[in-house]
Design a protein around this motif. Structure first.
Motif, mmCIF file in Angstrom:
data_model
loop_
_atom_site.group_PDB
_atom_site.id
_atom_site.type_symbol
_atom_site.label_atom_id
_atom_site.label_comp_id
_atom_site.label_asym_id
_atom_site.label_seq_id
_atom_site.Cartn_x
_atom_site.Cartn_y
_atom_site.Cartn_z
ATOM 1 N N SER A 99 -22.128 20.011 14.683
ATOM 2 C CA SER A 99 -21.246 18.737 14.291
ATOM 3 C C SER A 99 -20.268 18.568 15.303
ATOM 4 O O SER A 99 -19.731 19.892 16.028
ATOM 5 C CB SER A 99 -20.645 18.576 12.939
ATOM 6 O OG SER A 99 -19.741 19.717 12.761
ATOM 7 N N VAL A 100 -19.875 17.472 15.812
ATOM 8 C CA VAL A 100 -18.780 17.158 16.919
ATOM 9 C C VAL A 100 -17.817 16.084 15.939
ATOM 10 O O VAL A 100 -18.530 15.086 15.744
ATOM 11 C CB VAL A 100 -19.227 16.781 17.975
ATOM 12 C CG1 VAL A 100 -18.029 16.578 18.959
ATOM 13 C CG2 VAL A 100 -20.207 17.809 18.586
ATOM 14 N N VAL A 109 -15.602 21.212 16.784
ATOM 15 C CA VAL A 109 -17.112 21.439 17.387
ATOM 16 C C VAL A 109 -17.591 22.691 16.402
ATOM 17 O O VAL A 109 -17.332 23.698 16.593
ATOM 18 C CB VAL A 109 -17.391 21.545 18.711
ATOM 19 C CG1 VAL A 109 -18.844 21.887 19.144
ATOM 20 C CG2 VAL A 109 -16.666 20.408 19.436
ATOM 21 N N ASP A 110 -18.576 22.467 15.667
ATOM 22 C CA ASP A 110 -19.080 23.660 15.197
ATOM 23 C C ASP A 110 -20.728 23.856 15.708
ATOM 24 O O ASP A 110 -21.335 22.897 15.946
ATOM 25 C CB ASP A 110 -19.507 23.136 13.564
ATOM 26 C CG ASP A 110 -18.477 22.897 12.731
ATOM 27 O OD1 ASP A 110 -17.619 23.912 12.668
ATOM 28 O OD2 ASP A 110 -18.444 21.742 12.222
ATOM 29 N N CYS A 150 -27.385 35.255 12.176
ATOM 30 C CA CYS A 150 -27.297 34.006 12.282
ATOM 31 C C CYS A 150 -25.811 33.938 12.247
ATOM 32 O O CYS A 150 -25.210 34.106 10.862
ATOM 33 C CB CYS A 150 -27.921 32.737 11.672
ATOM 34 S SG CYS A 150 -27.466 31.288 11.852
ATOM 35 N N PHE A 151 -24.914 33.386 13.158
ATOM 36 C CA PHE A 151 -23.581 33.200 13.039
ATOM 37 C C PHE A 151 -23.071 31.795 13.387
ATOM 38 O O PHE A 151 -23.774 30.902 13.850
ATOM 39 C CB PHE A 151 -22.649 34.059 14.092
ATOM 40 C CG PHE A 151 -22.784 35.492 13.892
ATOM 41 C CD1 PHE A 151 -22.160 36.201 13.123
ATOM 42 C CD2 PHE A 151 -23.861 36.195 14.835
ATOM 43 C CE1 PHE A 151 -22.304 37.521 12.769
ATOM 44 C CE2 PHE A 151 -24.042 37.601 14.600
ATOM 45 C CZ PHE A 151 -23.140 38.053 13.534
ATOM 46 N N GLY A 152 -22.002 31.373 12.821
ATOM 47 C CA GLY A 152 -21.396 30.005 13.091
ATOM 48 C C GLY A 152 -19.885 30.376 13.729
ATOM 49 O O GLY A 152 -19.287 31.017 13.184
ATOM 50 N N LEU A 153 -19.663 29.351 14.673
ATOM 51 C CA LEU A 153 -18.229 29.437 14.974
ATOM 52 C C LEU A 153 -17.705 27.915 15.063
ATOM 53 O O LEU A 153 -18.662 27.048 15.355
ATOM 54 C CB LEU A 153 -18.104 29.827 16.607
ATOM 55 C CG LEU A 153 -18.506 31.249 16.693
ATOM 56 C CD1 LEU A 153 -18.352 31.703 18.356
ATOM 57 C CD2 LEU A 153 -17.165 32.281 16.200
ATOM 58 N N THR A 154 -16.704 27.724 14.679
ATOM 59 C CA THR A 154 -15.902 26.250 14.808
ATOM 60 C C THR A 154 -14.779 26.322 15.751
ATOM 61 O O THR A 154 -13.732 27.193 15.562
ATOM 62 C CB THR A 154 -15.272 25.760 13.483
ATOM 63 O OG1 THR A 154 -16.383 25.847 12.559
ATOM 64 C CG2 THR A 154 -14.941 24.630 13.583
ATOM 65 N N TYR A 155 -14.618 25.555 16.731
ATOM 66 C CA TYR A 155 -13.940 25.582 17.666
ATOM 67 C C TYR A 155 -12.922 24.253 17.514
ATOM 68 O O TYR A 155 -13.527 23.205 17.305
ATOM 69 C CB TYR A 155 -14.349 25.315 19.426
ATOM 70 C CG TYR A 155 -15.267 26.503 19.655
ATOM 71 C CD1 TYR A 155 -14.670 27.056 20.836
ATOM 72 C CD2 TYR A 155 -16.410 27.016 19.244
ATOM 73 C CE1 TYR A 155 -15.458 28.138 21.561
ATOM 74 C CE2 TYR A 155 -17.156 28.016 19.784
ATOM 75 C CZ TYR A 155 -16.572 28.602 20.788
ATOM 76 O OH TYR A 155 -17.153 29.657 21.475
#
Length: 186
Positions: A99-100, A109-110, A150-155
């Motif tokens: 997502s943005v 941004v995810d 699996c990883f997620g980052l949210t900027y």
């Protein structure tokens, strides 16, 4: 003579005491929740040398980060999440932008990606001359596991409202053209 000795001693002591600018005390669990801790002390000889990075965090003031500021973008925070429990097959998840969203002052941004299960991540952003925002991360850790997770980052990227800033056109992950996603016009 005694007076000279006292003055020299006082000067030497003041130099020794002044030499320690900053101290960082680290306390971490050594027995997996059993309440036993080890404490390390890190001494920094200069205020300019007290860089200490822990876990998933932002690499501050790199060349990439400074170039992004030329586009009015400042990486303020990165939030780490595990997108699935446990190890998974590397082919089951592809690196992608999930997502943005943005306002006048914030771009969020995810992303999800596959990486070694034992890693934390050092994060930064970069912008190239074509207006592509690159979400850069480097995995690191104390060991290398035999599994992939699996990883997620949210900027969270602050957007400055300044005149004459170049237009941001798209976003991608670690320079990979397969992850390129165009940004909607505002």
């Amino acid at each position: 003579m005694k007076r000279l000795f006292l003055v020299c001693t006082a000067l030497c002591l003041s130099c020794i005491l002044h030499a320690q600018y900053d101290t960082l005390f680290l306390r971490y669990d050594i027995a997996s929740g059993a309440g036993e801790y080890k404490t390390d002390t890190v001494l920094f000889s200069s205020e300019m040398m007290r860089n200490y990075l822990v876990g998933t965090t932002i690499l501050p003031n790199t060349h990439r980060q400074m170039a992004a500021k030329g586009y009015g973008l400042d990486l303020r925070k990165v939030v780490y999440t595990e997108c699935e429990n446990g190890p998974v097959e590397p082919s089951s998840v592809r690196d992608r932008i999930t997502s943005v969203s943005y306002t006048d002052s914030l771009l969020v941004v995810d992303i999800v990606f596959m990486e070694n299960c034992c890693y934390d991540f050092l994060c930064e952003i970069d912008v190239d001359d074509a207006g592509v925002l690159d979400l850069v991360f480097t995995g690191y850790g104390q060991g290398y596991c035999g599994c992939t997770c699996c990883f997620g980052l949210t900027y969270y990227i602050e957007r400055w409202d300044l005149d004459d800033l170049p237009e941001l056109r798209s976003v991608r992950i670690n320079g990979d053209p397969k992850t390129l996603q165009a940004l909607a016009k505002k």
